[in-house]
Design a protein around this motif. Structure first.
Motif, PDB file in Angstrom:
ATOM      1  N   VAL A  28       0.848  -1.181   0.000  1.00  0.00           N
ATOM      2  CA  VAL A  28       0.000   0.000   0.000  1.00  0.00           C
ATOM      3  C   VAL A  28       0.890   1.239   0.000  1.00  0.00           C
ATOM      4  CG1 VAL A  28      -1.849   1.253   1.178  1.00  0.00           C
ATOM      5  CG2 VAL A  28      -1.800  -1.242   1.255  1.00  0.00           C
ATOM      6  N   PHE A  29       0.658   2.121  -0.984  1.00  0.00           N
ATOM      7  CA  PHE A  29       1.436   3.340  -1.140  1.00  0.00           C
ATOM      8  C   PHE A  29       0.548   4.565  -0.946  1.00  0.00           C
ATOM      9  CE2 PHE A  29       3.547   0.181  -3.838  1.00  0.00           C
ATOM     10  CZ  PHE A  29       4.861   0.295  -3.430  1.00  0.00           C
ATOM     11  N   LEU A  30       1.171   5.670  -0.548  1.00  0.00           N
ATOM     12  CA  LEU A  30       0.504   6.963  -0.514  1.00  0.00           C
ATOM     13  C   LEU A  30       0.795   7.670  -1.834  1.00  0.00           C
ATOM     14  CD1 LEU A  30      -1.028   9.253   0.931  1.00  0.00           C
ATOM     15  CD2 LEU A  30       1.190  10.036   1.823  1.00  0.00           C
ATOM     16  N   GLY A  31      -0.261   8.003  -2.576  1.00  0.00           N
ATOM     17  CA  GLY A  31      -0.106   8.699  -3.851  1.00  0.00           C
ATOM     18  C   GLY A  31      -0.893   9.980  -3.874  1.00  0.00           C
ATOM     19  N   ARG A  32      -0.844  10.686  -5.013  1.00  0.00           N
ATOM     20  CA  ARG A  32      -1.552  11.953  -5.171  1.00  0.00           C
ATOM     21  C   ARG A  32      -2.293  11.967  -6.495  1.00  0.00           C
ATOM     22  NH1 ARG A  32      -1.818  15.386  -0.626  1.00  0.00           N
ATOM     23  NH2 ARG A  32      -0.032  14.784   0.673  1.00  0.00           N
ATOM     24  N   THR A  33      -3.496  12.534  -6.466  1.00  0.00           N
ATOM     25  CA  THR A  33      -4.214  12.765  -7.714  1.00  0.00           C
ATOM     26  C   THR A  33      -3.635  14.011  -8.382  1.00  0.00           C
ATOM     27  OG1 THR A  33      -5.881  14.183  -6.707  1.00  0.00           O
ATOM     28  CG2 THR A  33      -6.292  11.806  -6.681  1.00  0.00           C
ATOM     29  N   ALA A  34      -4.072  14.289  -9.605  1.00  0.00           N
ATOM     30  CA  ALA A  34      -3.576  15.465 -10.321  1.00  0.00           C
ATOM     31  C   ALA A  34      -3.894  16.753  -9.572  1.00  0.00           C
ATOM     32  CB  ALA A  34      -4.178  15.499 -11.726  1.00  0.00           C
ATOM     33  N   SER A  35      -5.003  16.745  -8.808  1.00  0.00           N
ATOM     34  CA  SER A  35      -5.378  17.936  -8.049  1.00  0.00           C
ATOM     35  C   SER A  35      -4.691  18.014  -6.697  1.00  0.00           C
ATOM     36  CB  SER A  35      -6.898  17.954  -7.842  1.00  0.00           C
ATOM     37  OG  SER A  35      -7.303  16.838  -7.049  1.00  0.00           O
ATOM     38  N   ALA A  40      -4.730   6.256  -1.153  1.00  0.00           N
ATOM     39  CA  ALA A  40      -4.023   5.037  -0.764  1.00  0.00           C
ATOM     40  C   ALA A  40      -4.158   4.040  -1.902  1.00  0.00           C
ATOM     41  CB  ALA A  40      -4.619   4.462   0.524  1.00  0.00           C
ATOM     42  N   ILE A  41      -3.030   3.559  -2.409  1.00  0.00           N
ATOM     43  CA  ILE A  41      -3.024   2.671  -3.573  1.00  0.00           C
ATOM     44  C   ILE A  41      -2.473   1.309  -3.164  1.00  0.00           C
ATOM     45  CG2 ILE A  41      -2.251   2.347  -5.934  1.00  0.00           C
ATOM     46  CD1 ILE A  41      -1.833   5.340  -6.140  1.00  0.00           C
ATOM     47  N   LYS A  42      -3.322   0.304  -3.321  1.00  0.00           N
ATOM     48  CA  LYS A  42      -2.887  -1.071  -3.056  1.00  0.00           C
ATOM     49  C   LYS A  42      -2.423  -1.703  -4.368  1.00  0.00           C
ATOM     50  CE  LYS A  42      -5.237  -3.989  -0.413  1.00  0.00           C
ATOM     51  NZ  LYS A  42      -6.253  -4.984   0.033  1.00  0.00           N
ATOM     52  N   LEU A  43      -1.152  -2.084  -4.426  1.00  0.00           N
ATOM     53  CA  LEU A  43      -0.581  -2.736  -5.607  1.00  0.00           C
ATOM     54  C   LEU A  43      -0.402  -4.212  -5.287  1.00  0.00           C
ATOM     55  CD1 LEU A  43       0.742  -2.478  -8.460  1.00  0.00           C
ATOM     56  CD2 LEU A  43       2.927  -2.182  -7.258  1.00  0.00           C
ATOM     57  N   ILE A  44      -1.075  -5.062  -6.057  1.00  0.00           N
ATOM     58  CA  ILE A  44      -1.022  -6.502  -5.810  1.00  0.00           C
ATOM     59  C   ILE A  44       0.308  -7.051  -6.298  1.00  0.00           C
ATOM     60  CG2 ILE A  44      -2.098  -8.725  -6.358  1.00  0.00           C
ATOM     61  CD1 ILE A  44      -3.716  -6.864  -4.527  1.00  0.00           C
ATOM     62  N   HIS A  45       0.927  -7.930  -5.484  1.00  0.00           N
ATOM     63  CA  HIS A  45       2.165  -8.582  -5.903  1.00  0.00           C
ATOM     64  C   HIS A  45       1.929  -9.368  -7.183  1.00  0.00           C
ATOM     65  CE1 HIS A  45       4.048  -7.269  -2.329  1.00  0.00           C
ATOM     66  NE2 HIS A  45       3.488  -8.126  -1.510  1.00  0.00           N
ATOM     67  N   GLN A  46       2.886  -9.310  -8.079  1.00  0.00           N
ATOM     68  CA  GLN A  46       2.685  -9.888  -9.397  1.00  0.00           C
ATOM     69  C   GLN A  46       2.417 -11.385  -9.340  1.00  0.00           C
ATOM     70  OE1 GLN A  46       2.310  -8.256 -12.204  1.00  0.00           O
ATOM     71  NE2 GLN A  46       1.786 -10.209 -13.136  1.00  0.00           N
ATOM     72  N   GLN A  47       3.064 -12.083  -8.405  1.00  0.00           N
ATOM     73  CA  GLN A  47       2.847 -13.528  -8.385  1.00  0.00           C
ATOM     74  C   GLN A  47       1.410 -13.879  -8.023  1.00  0.00           C
ATOM     75  OE1 GLN A  47       4.645 -11.901  -6.277  1.00  0.00           O
ATOM     76  NE2 GLN A  47       4.330 -12.537  -4.148  1.00  0.00           N
ATOM     77  N   PHE A  48       0.748 -13.020  -7.255  1.00  0.00           N
ATOM     78  CA  PHE A  48      -0.650 -13.259  -6.942  1.00  0.00           C
ATOM     79  C   PHE A  48      -1.545 -12.887  -8.114  1.00  0.00           C
ATOM     80  CE2 PHE A  48       0.693 -12.624  -2.347  1.00  0.00           C
ATOM     81  CZ  PHE A  48       0.761 -13.990  -2.124  1.00  0.00           C
ATOM     82  N   TRP A  87      -4.170  -3.038  -9.324  1.00  0.00           N
ATOM     83  CA  TRP A  87      -4.097  -2.058  -8.247  1.00  0.00           C
ATOM     84  C   TRP A  87      -5.471  -1.441  -8.008  1.00  0.00           C
ATOM     85  CZ3 TRP A  87      -5.513   2.878  -9.716  1.00  0.00           C
ATOM     86  CH2 TRP A  87      -5.465   3.168 -11.096  1.00  0.00           C
ATOM     87  N   MET A  88      -5.602  -0.826  -6.844  1.00  0.00           N
ATOM     88  CA  MET A  88      -6.822  -0.109  -6.493  1.00  0.00           C
ATOM     89  C   MET A  88      -6.444   1.111  -5.673  1.00  0.00           C
ATOM     90  SD  MET A  88     -10.235  -1.343  -4.369  1.00  0.00           S
ATOM     91  CE  MET A  88      -9.306  -1.870  -2.927  1.00  0.00           C
ATOM     92  N   ALA A  89      -6.993   2.256  -6.019  1.00  0.00           N
ATOM     93  CA  ALA A  89      -6.765   3.495  -5.288  1.00  0.00           C
ATOM     94  C   ALA A  89      -8.039   3.877  -4.545  1.00  0.00           C
ATOM     95  CB  ALA A  89      -6.358   4.613  -6.242  1.00  0.00           C
ATOM     96  N   THR A  90      -7.913   4.180  -3.256  1.00  0.00           N
ATOM     97  CA  THR A  90      -9.045   4.614  -2.441  1.00  0.00           C
ATOM     98  C   THR A  90      -8.694   5.921  -1.747  1.00  0.00           C
ATOM     99  OG1 THR A  90      -8.286   3.412  -0.479  1.00  0.00           O
ATOM    100  CG2 THR A  90      -9.731   2.225  -2.002  1.00  0.00           C
TER     101      THR A  90
END
Length: 758
Positions: A28-35, A40-48, A87-90
Motif C-alpha cells: 500500500v502506497f501513498l499517492g496523489r491525484t492530479a489535483s 491510498a493505492i494497493k498494488l497486488i504482488h505480481q505472483q498473486f 491495483w486499487m486506489a481509495t
C-alpha cells in the motif's frame, strides 16, 4: 515510511510519495491525484496476479469496495483489477486504527464510545444496504478519522447475492471477531455475521479485550462457538445493546437498523466500569508482522498463516487483508520456568552445561550477525541454512544461495535471485561426491558437509522476476565459488500434494529429483552437471511430488482432481530406485498426510484432518515400509495441532502459542507436553544437549529432550512477529548454533554460552 529502492515511482498515473505498509497480497502506497488529493493505492504482488484464486479475490474486493463507497468507508477513486499489475486506489483516511488506539491509550469510554458504536453501526448499515457482507470486521479494519470511524479492507467480503469465494482448506477471518457460523459453515455467512462481529468490536473498544478471548486462537474460536461471552466489564447500558448481537443463533440477533435504535438510546455519557479489561491489543500484540507500520494509518497485520494445500504462497503476509485460523491448537498459558536466559548449569559460571559435551566449537569461532542481503527484488523474508565443512549454505528470502563462514560470519559468496521470495522455499540441499544423502530433510541428523565429506554442489531455487515470462528454476552452484553449473525448470506442486515443508527439489546423494515444469513426470539429474539421468512418467490423472528421507527417495501421488479441489483423501507412495528410476509397488495411505522423515528405515507421515472449527490437526502417525509395500497407521489418543516434526523417533507438534507435545512415532504415546515460552517457534532442531526452537524474531528456546524442561531462551533480534513455519530456524556446526529469522536475519552463538535474556 519513505519509498524503498525498487518501489515504483507511479501507479496508474498517480505519483507515489511514501510506502504505507506491505503484506502478503500487496503493498500500500501513498499517492496523489492530479489535483493533489492524497490516495491510498494497493498494488497486488505480481505472483498473486498470476494466481487465479487471488485475482478473483481482488476483483471481488474492488467490486465490493465500489458498491459500498460512502461516508463510512474509503471510497474507491480508481482501479485496474485486470491489469498486468493489478491495483486499487481509495481515499486516504488519516487516523489510527481502533487496534492502535486501544493499544496506545486503553479502552474507550463516555461520549467517545457512544459515538464510535453509532458510527460503526451506521457504516455497517450502509455496507449491508449495498448488499455486501464484510466478513472481516476487526480493530485493524476500523480507522478513527476526525470525521468518525471508517470501515476499510473488503478483501474477503462478498456480495450477498454471490457465492462465497472458497479458500481451499481455510476458514477466513480473525478468530476473536468471527461469528460461530463463520467458523463452522463459512458458505452460509450473511449480514447477521457482521452484526456478531460488530458486537465483539464494541466489547473490545469498551474493555480492551474481546468477549471470547483465550490463550490461543483455537480456544478463542472454541469459545465463540460454544461459550457465553464475557461481558462483566462492559458498561450496563452498552451491554444491553451488545449482548443480543452475540447470540449463537444468527436469527436471534438484531438487524443493523434494530441495533441502531438501541444504540441511539444510549446515554450521552456512557459510564466506564471500574476494573475494566486489559488495555493491550489482543490481536496485534501477538500477530504483528515484520513490516507493520503501527504509527501509520491503514490496516494492521494479519493473523498467522494457515497451512493449506494449494498453490504456493509467495512472500509472507505482513499486512494482509485476510486473517485465518491456521496451524494453531489448544494452548496453555506460559509455564513459570524461572528467569529466561538463565542457563541450567550447576557450575555457577553461567554456562549451559548440557551443551558442553562432545561437540566442539569451530576453530576461531566468535558470535556474529550477518543478515543476508535480499535478491534483486529487494524484499527479504527468511533463509534456511545447511552446514557444509567450515561454512553454512543458506537460501531463501530472494537469495538462491549464499555461503557464510561459521567462524566469523563472513559471506564468501552470494547468488541473489531476481524474483520475490516464495514462502517456505529455501535451499534444496547439498549434493555430495560420496553418494550420501545431501538433503537435510525433516528428521535428518546427518551433516552432508562435514570435513570428511565436503559438499560439491549447492542446489537452490531461482524464482522468476515479476512480469517475467521465464520459468522458476532449480539451480546447481559450485559450493566453493558459487558459480552456476546448471539450471532447469521445475514444477512447483509438492506442497499441494505433500503439505507444508515439502520440497520441490529433493537431493539424495549426487542426484536431484524434481517434477518437470508441466507436472507430468519425475526427472533425475546429476547434481554436478545437471545432466538428465532418467525420467519416469506420472500416472494419468495424478499429481505427484518427490520425497527424500533417510537417504532414500520416494514419490507421493494423489488424484489431480482431489488436489485441485483441496480435498486429498488418499495418496499413493512408491519407493524410487535412484539408479534407474524404477518405481516400487504402490502403497495407499488415507490422506491427507505430511511426510516427516525416516525412522528405522521407514518413511514416517502425519495424517491430517480438519477439526470442528476449521483448524488443521493431526490424528495419526503412519509408518511406511516401501520395500514390503506396507503401511502401519497408529491413531493418536488425541488430535494435535501445530507443525509436526520428526527427530530421533519422536514427533514434536509445535503450536503457534509455543506449546510442544512430544509423541512417540511408533506407539503414538505422549512422552511430554511443555511450553517453549516463545510464540511461533519453529522446530525443533536436535543440537548439543537440547532441542532448539527458533522464532521469526530470532528468539531461541532450548528444551531438554527427556522431559521438555525449559533450559533457557534468548531475546528477539528483530521484530518478526509470531510466525510459525514448518522448517526449523536453527542449525548447527559443532557447538555453534546458526539462527535465521525475519528480514533475512542470520546470526550465530555458542550454545554453551547462549545470549542472556533481558
Amino acid at each position: 515510511m519513505s519509498l524503498r529502492s525498487g518501489d515504483p515511482e507511479e501507479i496508474g498515473g498517480y505519483p507515489l510519495e511514501a510506502r504505507l505498509g506491505s503484506g502478503g497480497m500487496g503493498t500500500v502506497f501513498l499517492g496523489r491525484t492530479a489535483s493533489g488529493r492524497p490516495v491510498a493505492i494497493k498494488l497486488i504482488h505480481q505472483q498473486f496476479a498470476n494466481d487465479d484464486e487471488f485475482r478473483t479475490r481482488f476483483r471481488q474486493e474492488v467490486a465490493a469496495a465500489r458498491r459500498v463507497s460512502g461516508a463510512f468507508t474509503a471510497a474507491v477513486v480508481d482501479a485496474d483489477p485486470e491489469g498486468l499489475h493489478p491495483w486499487m486506489a481509495t481515499t486516504y483516511i488519516e487516523g489510527p486504527t481502533l487496534a492502535q488506539r486501544i493499544a496506545g491509550r486503553g479502552p474507550i469510554g463516555g461520549a467517545e464510545l457512544r459515538s464510535l458504536a453509532i458510527g460503526l453501526a451506521e457504516a455497517l448499515r450502509d455496507i449491508h444496504r449495498a448488499d455486501v457482507v464484510h466478513r472481516d470486521l476487526k480493530p485493524s479494519n476500523v480507522v478513527l478519522s476526525d470525521e468518525g470511524p471508517r470501515v476499510i479492507d473488503f478483501g474477503i467480503s462478498r456480495a450477498a447475492d454471490q457465492q462465497t469465494l472458497t479458500m481451499t482448506g481455510r476458514v477466513i477471518g480473525t478468530p476473536p471477531f468471527m461469528s460461530p457460523e463463520q467458523l463452522q459453515t463459512p458458505r452460509g455467512v450473511g449480514p447477521s455475521s457482521d452484526v456478531f462481529s460488530l458486537g465483539t468490536l464494541l466489547v473490545y473498544a469498551a474493555t480492551g479485550q474481546g468477549p471470547f478471548d483465550a490463550d490461543s486462537p483455537y480456544m478463542t474460536a472454541y469459545q465463540v462457538v460454544h461459550e457465553a461471552p464475557a461481558l462483566d466489564s462492559v458498561p450496563p447500558a452498552l451491554r444491553a445493546a451488545v449482548e443480543p448481537c452475540l447470540a449463537k443463533d444468527p436469527a436471534a440477533r438484531p438487524s443493523v437498523d434494530e441495533l441502531l435504535v438501541l444504540l441511539r438510546d444510549l446515554p450521552a455519557e456512557l459510564e466506564v466500569v471500574a476494573g475494566g479489561g486489559r488495555t493491550r491489543d489482543v490481536v496485534t500484540e501477538h500477530q504483528l508482522g515484520r513490516d507493520d507500520t503501527s504509527g501509520e494509518p491503514g490496516p494492521a497485520a494479519a493473523a498467522p498463516e494457515p497451512r493449506p494445500r494449494g498453490p504456493r504462497r509467495r512472500w509472507r503476509p505482513a499486512l494482509a487483508a485476510v486473517a485465518v485460523i491456521g496451524v494453531v491448537a489448544a494452548g496453555v498459558a506460559l509455564l513459570d520456568a524461572g528467569p529466561e536466559g538463565t542457563p541450567d548449569g550447576p557450575d555457577g559460571k553461567g554456562r549451559n552445561v548440557a551443551a558442553t559435551g562432545a561437540a566442539a566449537l569451530p576453530g576461531g569461532f566468535r558470535p556474529w550477525r550477518q543478515d543476508v542481503p535480499a535478491g534483486k527484488a529487494k524484499i527479504p523474508d527468511e533463509v534456511r541454512c545447511l552446514p557444509g565443512g567450515d561454512s553454512v549454505y543458506c537460501g531463501g528470502g530472494g537469495v538462491i544461495a549464499t555461503r557464510v563462514r561459521v567462524a566469523d560470519g563472513k559471506r564468501l559468496w552470494t547468488r541473489g535471485g531476481p524474483g520475490v521470495p516464495v514462502q517456505d522455499m529455501y535451499l534444496a540441499g547439498l549434493a555430495t561426491a560420496g553418494g550420501r544423502d545431501g538433503h537435510q530433510g525433516p528428521g535428518s541428523a546427518k551433516d552432508p558437509g562435514s570435513a570428511e565429506n565436503p559438499a560439491r554442489t549447492v542446489i537452490g531455487y531461482r524464482i522468476a522476476a515479476e512480469g517475467s515470462a521465464g520459468p522458476d528454476e532449480v539451480v546447481g552452484l559450485d559450493a566453493a565459488r558459487g558459480t552456476e553449473l546448471w539450471s532447469a525448470p521445475f514444477g512447483a506442486h509438492s506442497t499441494a500434494v505433500a503439505g507444508p515443508g515439502a520440497a520441490d527439489a529433493v537431493v539424495t546423494g549426487s542426484t536431484v529429483l524434481t517434477a518437470d515444469a508441466d507436472g507430468t513426470r519425475l526427472e533425475a539429474r546429476d547434481a554436478r552437471s545437471g545432466r538428465t539421468l532418467w525420467t519416469s512418467p506420472f500416472r494419468a490423472g495424478d499429481q505427484c511430488a518427490p520425497l527424500g528421507a533417510g537417504g532414500r527417495a520416494y514419490l507421493m501421488c494423489a488424484p489431480k482432481a482431489q488436489v485441485t479441489a483441496g480435498e486429498v483423501r488418499r495418496v499413493t507412495v512408491r519407493g524410487v530406485r535412484l539408479a534407474s528410476g524404477e518405481l516400487g509397488r504402490p502403497v495407499g495411505v488415507a490422506g491427507p498426510v505430511e511426510p516427516l522423515g525416516a525412522d528405522g528405515g521407514r518413511l514416517v507421515l502425519a495424517r491430517q484432518r480438519v477439526g470442528e472449527i476449521g483448524v488443521v490437526e493431526y490424528d495419526a502417525v503412519v509408518r511406511l515400509d516401501a520395500g514390503r509395500g506396507k503401511a502401519t497407521t497408529t491413531r493418536l489418543p488425541r488430535a494435535y495441532g501445530g507443525a509436526p516434526r520428526l527427530v530421533d523417533g519422536t514427533v514434536y507438534f509445535t503450536e503457534q502459542s509455543g506449546r510442544v507435545s512430544a509423541v512417540d512415532a511408533a506407539s503414538g504415546r505422549l512422552r511430554w507436553a511443555e511450553h517453549t515460552g516463545v510464540e511461533g517457534a519453529s522446530g525443533p532442531s536436535a543440537g548439543p544437549g537440547a532441542l532448539y526452537f527458533g522464532s521469526a524474531g530470532g528468539r531461541v528456546a532450548a528444551l531438554a529432550p527427556r522431559d521438555g524442561e525449559r533450559l533457557w531462551s534468548t531475546d528477539p533480534k528483530v521484530n518478526g512477529g509470531s510466525d510459525l513455519r514448518p522448517t526449523p530456524r536453527v542449525t548447527f556446526a559443532g557447538r555453534a548454533a546458526i539462527v535465521s529469522g525475519a528480514g533475512n536475519l542470520l546470526y550465530a552463538f555458542d550454545t554453551a554460552k547462549p545470549p542472556k535474556s533481558g
